[in-house]
Design an enzyme around this catalytic site. Structure first.
Site, PDB file in Angstrom:
ATOM      1  N   ASP A 225      -7.847  -4.610  -0.001  1.00  0.00           N
ATOM      2  CA  ASP A 225      -8.304  -4.901  -1.548  1.00  0.00           C
ATOM      3  C   ASP A 225      -8.325  -6.504  -1.967  1.00  0.00           C
ATOM      4  O   ASP A 225      -9.026  -6.921  -2.773  1.00  0.00           O
ATOM      5  CB  ASP A 225      -7.677  -4.156  -2.593  1.00  0.00           C
ATOM      6  CG  ASP A 225      -7.869  -2.572  -2.163  1.00  0.00           C
ATOM      7  OD1 ASP A 225      -9.116  -2.210  -2.244  1.00  0.00           O
ATOM      8  OD2 ASP A 225      -6.995  -1.878  -2.437  1.00  0.00           O
TER       9      ASP A 225
ATOM     10  N   HIS B 149       0.751  -1.275  -0.059  1.00  0.00           N
ATOM     11  CA  HIS B 149      -0.163  -0.059   0.165  1.00  0.00           C
ATOM     12  C   HIS B 149       1.026   1.247   0.085  1.00  0.00           C
ATOM     13  O   HIS B 149       2.021   1.226   0.451  1.00  0.00           O
ATOM     14  CB  HIS B 149      -0.969   0.014   1.241  1.00  0.00           C
ATOM     15  CG  HIS B 149      -2.035   1.042   1.043  1.00  0.00           C
ATOM     16  ND1 HIS B 149      -1.749   2.362   1.641  1.00  0.00           N
ATOM     17  CD2 HIS B 149      -3.435   0.826   0.792  1.00  0.00           C
ATOM     18  CE1 HIS B 149      -3.047   2.951   1.291  1.00  0.00           C
ATOM     19  NE2 HIS B 149      -4.078   2.007   0.874  1.00  0.00           N
TER      20      HIS B 149
END
Length: 432
Positions: free
Chosen positions: A366, A308
């Site tokens: 995700d 991320h």
């Protein structure tokens, strides 16, 4: 603005410029460069704004090194375990966890604003059936300002409040109708006896010809997905909402701008990209091949759903999402789904591989959310609209905070110009 805690001195071109330094309640200090150009005739250069604070905010805090996400100071893990989405909405909008009476009032206000103006059906029917639901949402949300004139005056606190409730309440209806329209099914109206997440699932999957009972496990998972995505500091779409809002645009236009930004595959489309990657891998025996490709700097392939931009440790939302994934997949009996087997094995290898450990490429939110949504029956095209439904409250909270900030100005980033210097026009017949 608080008083500076210290100063920073910049020596440039024979000048000494003293810049104030401010401290937040947590996180790094900031050097105030607002007067830098006036005093030194120089800009800062920060593509992507990776080292620039564009505002001060009291809504959400992320510590990427610790893997920490706080909503108004509350850890996301605690909220996911003990709270629910509408309570989190109340917290983000007003700053505190609501009392029982405040909760009842807020839930009632949201519940009774879920219907759309009946004429808005024509907007949906104006799109092609194969239009992406995000395209539909951008158009319909932008069109809300044409129907709700009594909540577009940004200088009226009450109208800002009405607009906030309307958007939180109506966004699930808009997303569900965009989905229904895309598959050729009739619109399903909201039901006031259902909670927020259950109502959304009902509008997506119910049909008029038979009853549809929402599974509590699926409703809980959807509520968590919404909660985990409710806000995430000054990300691209939130910054877009703030930038649009800084011009004085009405709230519906600002949120439509945020939806458009969220549509990008590097932002809201990440869970869709993750699922598409798992489909590309297809079988467990092909995972080593894709792991090798991910390590090859010359190969354009990238593992989606890992790492991320902000979190340099575990994404705190991922652990919660993984728990929900296990619950949903167990309920639906799809634990032996080939796609899930690929995801589980890919996760196991990545967590044990020195390359991924060294680069801190851990599974993020995700990676799991796409698996859950597909198991529920949503097509990949609906993943980002669901993200938009979840993030609406964060956008609105940030927008309201910006509007109320007496120091806010219209956004106007500067640039490092590298084009031609001044030159004179040449008539066409003289151009060689």
């Amino acid at each position: 603005m608080q008083k500076p805690v210290k100063t920073a001195t910049l020596h440039y071109d024979g000048k000494e410029i003293v810049l104030p330094v401010y401290a937040g309640t947590v996180g790094p200090n900031v050097v105030d460069i607002r007067k830098l150009f006036a005093e030194a005739e120089v800009f800062t250069f920060d593509p992507g704004f990776t080292s620039t604070a564009a505002c001060d905010s009291s809504i959400t805090y992320i510590d990427g090194d610790k893997g920490e996400l706080l909503y108004r100071g509350y850890p996301i893990e605690q909220l996911a375990a003990q709270s629910n989405f509408l309570e989190v909405c109340n917290l983000l909008l007003y700053g505190e966890l609501p009392t029982a009476a405040q909760t009842t009032d807020f839930v009632n206000r949201v519940t009774r604003h879920t219907m759309l103006h009946e004429q808005m059906q024509y907007f949906f029917r104006g799109f092609r059936r194969d239009a992406h639901p995000m395209a539909t949402m951008v158009g319909v949300v932008g069109a809300m300002s044409a129907f709700y004139h009594d909540s577009t005056d940004i200088n009226d606190p009450w109208q800002r409040e009405v607009a906030a409730i309307r958007m939180i309440a109506k966004m699930p209806t808009i997303a569900a109708w965009a989905y229904k329209y895309s598959i050729g099914q009739p619109f399903v109206y909201p039901q006031n006896h259902l909670d927020y997440a259950s109502n959304f699932l009902h509008m997506c999957f119910a049909v008029p010809c038979e009853p549809y009972v929402v599974s509590p496990v699926l409703a809980k998972a959807m509520d968590r997905i919404m909660m985990l995505h409710a806000d995430h500091e000054q990300n691209a779409s939130t910054s877009t909402v703030r930038l649009a809002g800084s011009s004085g645009a009405n709230p519906f236009a600002c949120i439509a701008a945020g939806i458009a930004c969220l549509w990008g595959p590097a932002h809201g489309g990440a869970n869709q990209a993750t699922l598409e990657m798992l489909r590309e891998i297809a079988t467990v025996d092909r995972i080593p091949e894709f792991i090798r490709r991910a390590k090859d700097k010359n190969d354009p392939f990238r593992l989606m759903g890992f790492g991320h931009r902000v979190y340099k440790n575990f994404d705190p939302r991922a652990k919660v999402m993984k728990e929900s994934a296990d619950e949903v997949l167990d309920l639906l009996g799809v634990k032996h789904n080939p796609l899930l087997q690929v995801a589980k094995e890919l996760e196991r290898i990545a967590l044990e591989d020195e390359y991924f450990i060294e680069k801190k490429l851990y599974p993020n939110v995700d990676f799991y959310s796409g698996i859950i949504l597909e198991a529920m029956g949503f097509p990949t095209a609906m993943f980002t609209p669901i993200f938009a439904v979840s993030r609406t409250v964060g956008w609105i909270a940030q927008w309201k905070e910006m509007i109320a900030d007496p120091t806010q100005k219209i956004g106007r980033p500067r640039q490092l110009y590298v084009g031609p210097t001044r030159r004179d026009y040449v008539p066409v017949e003289a151009r060689g």
